[in-house]
Design an enzyme around this catalytic site. Structure first.
Site, PDB file in Angstrom:
ATOM      1  CB  ILE A   8     -59.074  -7.384  33.249  1.00 53.08           C
ATOM      2  CG1 ILE A   8     -58.998  -6.181  32.356  1.00 53.08           C
ATOM      3  CG2 ILE A   8     -60.550  -7.560  33.810  1.00 53.08           C
ATOM      4  CD1 ILE A   8     -59.478  -4.750  32.839  1.00 53.08           C
ATOM      5  CG  HIS A   9     -56.899  -8.544  38.934  1.00 53.68           C
ATOM      6  ND1 HIS A   9     -56.152  -7.603  38.754  1.00 53.68           N
ATOM      7  CD2 HIS A   9     -57.213  -8.884  40.384  1.00 53.68           C
ATOM      8  CE1 HIS A   9     -55.894  -6.922  39.798  1.00 53.68           C
ATOM      9  NE2 HIS A   9     -56.508  -7.632  40.820  1.00 53.68           N
ATOM     10  NE  ARG A  10     -59.377  -4.491  41.428  1.00 58.87           N
ATOM     11  CZ  ARG A  10     -58.633  -4.182  42.424  1.00 58.87           C
ATOM     12  NH1 ARG A  10     -59.079  -5.017  43.785  1.00 58.87           N
ATOM     13  NH2 ARG A  10     -57.337  -3.709  42.607  1.00 58.87           N
TER      14      ARG A  10
END
Ligand code: UD1
Length: 370
Positions: free
Chosen positions: A207-209
């Site tokens: 998860i990085h957005r």
């Protein structure tokens, strides 16, 4: 006959595996010469160097060394550095891939220098202009001479934006070429064992957005919900630098790392990561490419986003958009064996780089160089 100079722009982690298969196929052609450009948007060893090594890419001919910054700083930095090398070593075509800031920056530079541009992975649209990638996609596609698309929805998006049909060429999904070229290494790697995980007995999270990790409330919700999922099945979470920085900033790093059933690790190399994915029971992500790789591998994918620019992974594949609140129920569905197996979209077959090479050759053959 003079060889055509093809400039290939690599920039950030998701783009290295799009450039590599094309590099290897074009390298064997006698009508072109390659110039590999790394903009330096991603620069950590585990965000860049390990990918060059895994994908068997040589050191770039040009490294622009631009690094991180605000969107304007990063985009402008790439433009200034890229313009210099284009003026000095004028390529016959610039090939950009994906949707990162460097994709947009290099397209703008080439367009203004009247250098033809081709975009690989053209036409994807999420419809959400709050995502920086969506702006990058729209602007890039509007100024490119060749638009290589991965799926019919992408063709339709481009036609709907008034792009002449002659510029749109469906070539399929280049990420699948990268996977097929490295499949043997992936199968030998056995990353699950390194983390004490059993095949099909764990989930992978990435998860990085900005929408998930930049706001403290969302980040806290992520920690809470990953904790709930980890009670059902072991989770391995490969933490992107943006996510790591936000966890530290918001004092959530220790809470996440102490969750029972959840292991954190640094970003993994391509081969290590794909070894984890191929044996996973499911993947929780907000990445673009992983939605496609899981569809190809028929692995359930839970995408924690409101929209996707890759709808074919939902209509034909194994992907579902979800929210943190629904994640536990989704995982229960996966565990109950209720998830669709999906089918592989047309041209997601490991032959995309050959179709791109053919299209490039035709482009040069049809141009008047007198
Ligand atoms: C970029 C892309 C995104 C892609 C993602 C994959 C844009 C707009 N976004 O987002 O589409 O999914 O890459 O990773 O181009 N950092 C490091 N080391 C690195 C790279 C980044 O520490 O090698 C840190 C920096 O603090 C940086 C932050 O991560 O500020 C974000 O990096 P950046 O390249 O700006 O965007 P990503 O979130 O990686």
């Amino acid at each position: 006959m003079r060889k055509h100079i093809i400039q290939l722009v690599a920039a950030a982690r998701p783009n290295f595996m799009k450039i590599a298969p094309l590099y290897h196929v074009l390298k064997t052609e006698n009508w072109c010469e390659l110039a590999l450009v790394h903009t330096g948007q991603h620069y950590d060893t585990n965000m860049s160097d390990t990918f060059f090594a895994d994908l068997n890419l040589p050191d770039p001919d040009y490294n622009l060394g631009v690094g991180s910054g605000t969107h304007a700083e990063q985009t402008a930095g790439v433009m200034i550095a890229h313009e210099r090398i284009c003026l000095e070593h004028r390529p016959d075509i610039v090939v950009v891939v994906g949707d990162v800031n460097s994709t947009l920056a290099c397209s703008l530079v080439a367009a203004k220098l009247h250098i033809p541009i081709a975009h690989l992975e053209a036409g994807l649209r999420s419809g959400d202009r709050k995502m920086p990638e969506e702006i990058n996609r729209i602007v890039t596609d509007s100024i490119c001479d060749i638009l290589w698309t991965p799926s019919p929805d992408a063709d339709e998006n481009l036609k709907g934006e008034g792009i002449p049909e002659a510029r749109i060429i469906r070539v399929g999904n280049i990420m699948i070429d990268a996977f097929e070229q490295l499949r043997r290494q992936v199968e030998k790697q056995n990353t699950p064992k390194r983390f004490g995980l059993k095949p099909a007995g764990y989930g992978v999270a990435t998860i990085h957005r900005p929408s998930n990790v930049d706001k403290p409330a969302m980040l806290e919700l992520m920690v809470k919900k990953l904790g709930a999922v980890a009670k059902l099945t072991p989770i391995i979470f490969a933490v992107h630098p943006r996510t790591r920085a936000s966890l530290i900033r918001n004092g959530l790093q220790d809470r996440l790392s102490e969750l029972p059933g959840l292991q954190l690790c640094e970003p993994l190399s391509y081969v290590e990561f794909m070894s984890l994915v191929t044996s996973a029971q499911f993947v929780i992500t907000d990445s673009g490419g992983i939605q496609e790789e899981t569809t190809y591998l028929s692995i359930p994918c839970l995408t924690v986003r409101d929209t996707t620019e890759r709808p074919i992974t939902i209509t034909q594949g194994t992907n579902r958009l979800t929210q943190w609140e629904s994640l536990v129920d989704d995982v229960k569905e996966v565990k109950a064996g209720k998830w669709p197996k999906g089918v592989r979209p047309e041209y997601w077959d490991g032959e995309t780089a050959h179709r791109v090479a053919k299209s490039l050759k035709e482009f040069f053959d049809n141009r008047d160089y007198s």
